[in-house]
Design a protein around this motif. Structure first.
Motif, short mmCIF file in Angstrom:
data_model
loop_
_atom_site.label_atom_id
_atom_site.label_comp_id
_atom_site.label_asym_id
_atom_site.label_seq_id
_atom_site.Cartn_x
_atom_site.Cartn_y
_atom_site.Cartn_z
N ARG A 32 0.85 -1.19 0.00
CA ARG A 32 0.00 0.00 0.00
C ARG A 32 0.88 1.23 0.00
NH1 ARG A 32 -2.66 -3.62 -1.01
NH2 ARG A 32 -4.35 -4.60 0.12
N SER A 62 -3.18 -3.77 -5.39
CA SER A 62 -4.39 -2.93 -5.45
C SER A 62 -4.27 -1.65 -4.63
CB SER A 62 -5.61 -3.73 -5.00
OG SER A 62 -5.47 -4.13 -3.64
N THR A 65 -0.23 3.31 -4.94
CA THR A 65 -0.67 4.60 -5.47
C THR A 65 0.32 5.21 -6.45
OG1 THR A 65 0.29 5.73 -3.56
CG2 THR A 65 -2.05 5.12 -3.43
N THR A 90 -3.19 -1.13 -9.77
CA THR A 90 -3.92 0.13 -9.92
C THR A 90 -3.70 0.66 -11.34
OG1 THR A 90 -1.99 1.32 -9.10
CG2 THR A 90 -3.69 0.73 -7.48
#
Length: 118
Positions: A32, A62, A65, A90
């Protein structure tokens, strides 16, 4: 049957974490946040440990960023050393994989479940 053994998240800074767990015999690493040369080391360490285990490795992408060539290089190296799947990239990561052609080399799946199934 789903085996899930969770570990505590390793907090890197306010926006970046690495979580590891087992699912259906595969080792899943959930990433993340933003990954670049400054922040990729803990993820690299987690993937390095995962490739030493005789099982499928799934990167749950997922929550990524931002990714640059540091992450791309890490994925290629991990792919060469293990049965690596990238799950749920992403849009930014998917674009990076497509622009570089790495999406034709890596096993990219929409979800962790799909990656665990093969």
């Amino acid at each position: 049957m789903t085996d899930v053994v969770e570990s505590r998240p390793q907090v890197l800074d306010q926006t970046t974490t690495v979580v590891q767990y087992e699912r259906d015999g595969a080792w899943v690493i959930g990433a993340r946040g933003a990954y670049d040369i400054q922040s990729v080391t803990p993820l690299a360490d987690a993937l390095d440990l995962a490739v030493k285990k005789p099982r499928k490795v799934i990167l749950d992408a997922s929550g990524i960023t931002f990714a640059d060539s540091s992450l791309l290089n890490l994925l290629i190296q991990t792919h060469q050393a293990a049965d690596l799947y990238v799950a749920g990239p992403t849009p930014q990561l998917q674009r990076l994989l497509q622009l570089t052609g790495v999406d034709t080399v890596l096993r990219v799946r929409a979800t962790v479940e799909e990656a665990a199934a093969g």
